[in-house]
Scaffold this active site. Sequence first.
Site, PDB file in Angstrom:
ATOM      1  N   HIS A 120      -7.885  -5.468  -0.499  1.00 40.44           N
ATOM      2  CA  HIS A 120      -6.721  -4.506  -0.220  1.00 40.44           C
ATOM      3  C   HIS A 120      -5.803  -5.243   1.028  1.00 40.44           C
ATOM      4  CE1 HIS A 120      -4.370  -1.087  -0.260  1.00 40.44           C
ATOM      5  NE2 HIS A 120      -4.411  -0.884   1.104  1.00 40.44           N
TER       6      HIS A 120
ATOM      7  N   ASP B  41      -9.569  -5.144  -4.796  1.00 35.33           N
ATOM      8  CA  ASP B  41      -9.144  -4.058  -3.872  1.00 35.33           C
ATOM      9  C   ASP B  41     -10.025  -3.210  -3.553  1.00 35.33           C
ATOM     10  OD1 ASP B  41      -7.762  -1.918  -2.351  1.00 35.33           O
ATOM     11  OD2 ASP B  41      -5.722  -2.662  -3.216  1.00 35.33           O
TER      12      ASP B  41
ATOM     13  N   SER C 289       0.909  -1.271  -0.029  1.00 41.60           N
ATOM     14  CA  SER C 289      -0.029   0.023  -0.009  1.00 41.60           C
ATOM     15  C   SER C 289       0.787   1.309  -0.190  1.00 41.60           C
ATOM     16  CB  SER C 289      -0.945  -0.164   1.167  1.00 41.60           C
ATOM     17  OG  SER C 289      -2.098   0.940   0.946  1.00 41.60           O
TER      18      SER C 289
END
Length: 351
Positions: free
Chosen positions: A323, A264, A190
């Site tokens: 995610h 995601d 991320s």
Amino acid sequence: MSGLLPSLESIENFAKGTIATAAGLGTVGVGLLFFGQNYLIYPSAFPPGSRTEVPLPIDFGLPYQDPELVTPDGLKLPCYLLLQRKDMSHVEAPEVETREDESDEEFASRRPTILMFHGNGGNVGHRIPLAKVFYVKMRCNVFMLSYRGYGRSEGSPSEKGIQIDAQCALDYVSSHPALSSSPIVLYGQSIGGAVSIDLASRNPHAIRALILENTFLSLPRLVPNAFPILGPFAFLCHQKWDSASKIPLIPRDIPILMLSGVQDEVVPREHMQGLWEIVQKRVSRRSKEVDAEDRTERNGKTVHDIVDRGAHSRFVEFEKGTHNDTCVQQGYWTTVAEFIASLRVRSTSET
């Protein structure tokens, strides 16, 4: 491999920490895109206790060192270092070739070193199950950076501050007696992917490869995709993390592995695809002899390969990955292990 994969249960704390990305960005208001946005982008106190309760590698049966970095601006960052040893039977690690007269320090210097940059929630301790895979299964050294304002580190997080922290970590590893000659691989999840790209763009001579998971083109460009109603106000986002403009600064002989969860819900799939397009342009623009991209689908993942004379970059999509759970999708760690192994093969062939 399956016995060493981080299970959903073992990374519960990790998931709780990284889910703060969705919680934080989901509450962004127009005014807060400028005022107080650091508190939303870097929710280091979530989940509750993250600033004081930091798991230790020994909690997972891993021997470790705990170097405390001191940044140029005077902040103390307690970090974790997992240093390889010749005998790793205590953690049932696979054997690798060693020399009888070789010291542990000499052995560690020959192994890859993973410099880990985590996402925006939780703390460095929540990522130990991931570090364990690198350390035990792949026999890599692992350095785990605790950003300023996270865990027990001093200070408050910001783009400029974390850039300083990342550089400090790289400088530490590069000057370490056992790691100075070790190939350094940046692993970022991320926002940690943005940290990795930024660091590599400023230190291409020191980086062997990058592994990026579910990261974005830039924070301002993330706002319109994730929150269309706030699109016109994206210019108020002063925390840029502009990876799209920095990837071209990374030389083509530094391979990049990109790992993307198709489902995601925080960083739209298009961001990883966009970064991959830039990686491809980086290669084609700098070399006239580039093999065509190869695309294959197998076991719930789509693999895109592009090879030139200096590097082998790869983009892998995991059809069911979100995610926070892409790292537990089937084939994730096999893909990472193959990438790390390929670096060693090329490094050997180049010498």
